[in-house]
Design an enzyme around this catalytic site. Structure first.
Site, PDB file in Angstrom:
ATOM      1  N   TYR A 113      21.672  29.657  11.707  1.00 47.42           N
ATOM      2  CA  TYR A 113      22.554  29.121  12.443  1.00 47.42           C
ATOM      3  C   TYR A 113      22.756  30.079  13.294  1.00 47.42           C
ATOM      4  O   TYR A 113      22.845  29.709  14.239  1.00 47.42           O
ATOM      5  CB  TYR A 113      23.791  28.871  11.055  1.00 47.42           C
ATOM      6  CG  TYR A 113      24.838  28.515  11.767  1.00 47.42           C
ATOM      7  CD1 TYR A 113      25.521  27.176  12.375  1.00 47.42           C
ATOM      8  CD2 TYR A 113      26.013  29.496  12.335  1.00 47.42           C
ATOM      9  CE1 TYR A 113      26.173  26.927  13.233  1.00 47.42           C
ATOM     10  CE2 TYR A 113      27.047  28.836  12.818  1.00 47.42           C
ATOM     11  CZ  TYR A 113      26.867  27.444  13.328  1.00 47.42           C
ATOM     12  OH  TYR A 113      27.960  26.654  14.254  1.00 47.42           O
ATOM     13  N   SER A 145      29.560  29.575  18.554  1.00 54.41           N
ATOM     14  CA  SER A 145      30.010  30.074  17.644  1.00 54.41           C
ATOM     15  C   SER A 145      30.565  31.731  17.433  1.00 54.41           C
ATOM     16  O   SER A 145      29.730  31.946  18.294  1.00 54.41           O
ATOM     17  CB  SER A 145      29.326  30.212  16.166  1.00 54.41           C
ATOM     18  OG  SER A 145      29.995  30.435  15.060  1.00 54.41           O
TER      19      SER A 145
END
Length: 266
Positions: A167, A153
């Site tokens: 995350y 990501s």
């Protein structure tokens, strides 16, 4: 010097390749299924939801895409070995592995219990490591290389102010794993790369594409950082994915490929 002899017709050819897609029922997983399946790859699709997997395989069959369902998550060594075994039983080999599974848990760090942090790390990092270990062992035994694609990501590179400590940490770990295995497996002809999206259209982000004041304000704030000036579409992930799964990327390994409209460039 004469022109180099480059067979452009086969550069992106994955027809007949055996591809395992972990987390196939998720938003990115479905992009992977459609991209590789429509390009002629033979799929093994895995997910934790039996009903979701049944719906997906029915949709793939309707589109003429061959897929073997395996109702498992990469939670344990046994699970991962079983997924690989299903691919070998169905197609005789494992040529491509794409890890499209994962999760997020948004919370300020001071409000997040350690077990919530660990759950994100287990889903995003441990499962990817276990699955890569199982598939990589088979690829090495086969002796003809292979393709491994992780899902990272933009948050593996950048922080986020809205409670992304778990995350961001997990995706940074995926970036490190990509580089480590790219180095470790290069001698076997196995390339290991990661595709790193930013916001793209999916059921989770659909609200950002809506025409209302809240969505517009959030979207405009985000787009101020995106040089291309729009949010991502599923098709924007298909090209980089096919590149990373095909012969076109044979000299690329250990790379994080940002599919982000230039978000991480500025």
């Amino acid at each position: 010097m004469s022109l180099p002899r480059i067979d452009t017709g086969s550069l992106f050819d994955v027809a007949g390749k055996s591809a395992i897609i972990v987390g196939a029922t998720g938003s990115f997983g479905k992009v992977v299924c459609a991209t590789l399946g429509k390009s002629g790859a033979r799929l093994v699709v895995t997910a934790g939801s039996k009903d979701g997997l049944a719906t997906l395989t029915a949709e793939l069959a309707e589109a003429g895409i061959e897929a073997v369902p395996v109702n498992r998550r990469p939670n344990t060594e046994t699970d991962c070995d079983a997924i690989v075994a299903a691919a070998v039983e169905a197609y005789g080999s494992v040529d491509i592995l794409v890890i499209a599974s994962g999760m997020n848990d948004v919370s300020p760090i001071v409000d997040m219990a350690p077990d919530r942090f660990q759950k994100v790390m287990t889903a995003n990092v441990d499962g990817a490591w276990l699955m890569a270990r199982a598939a990589g062992k088979r690829m090495i035994e086969q002796g003809r290389g292979g393709k491994v694609v992780f899902t990272s990501s933009a948050r593996g590179k950048l922080g986020h102010p809205a409670g992304y400590s778990a995350y961001c940490t997990s995706k940074s770990a995926i970036d490190g794993m990509t580089k480590a295995l790219g180095c470790e497996w290069g001698k076997y002809g196995i390339t290991v790369n990661a595709i790193a999206p930013t916001v793209f259209r999916s059921p989770v982000t659909a609200w950002m594409f809506e025409d209302n004041d809240n969505a517009t304000n959030v979207r405009n704030g985000f787009l101020a950082r995106v040089p291309i000036g729009r949010l991502g579409e599923p098709e924007d992930l298909a090209g980089p994915l096919l590149f990373l799964c095909s012969r076109a990327s044979d000299f690329h390994t250990g790379h994080i490929v940002y599919a982000d409209g230039g978000y991480t460039a500025g």
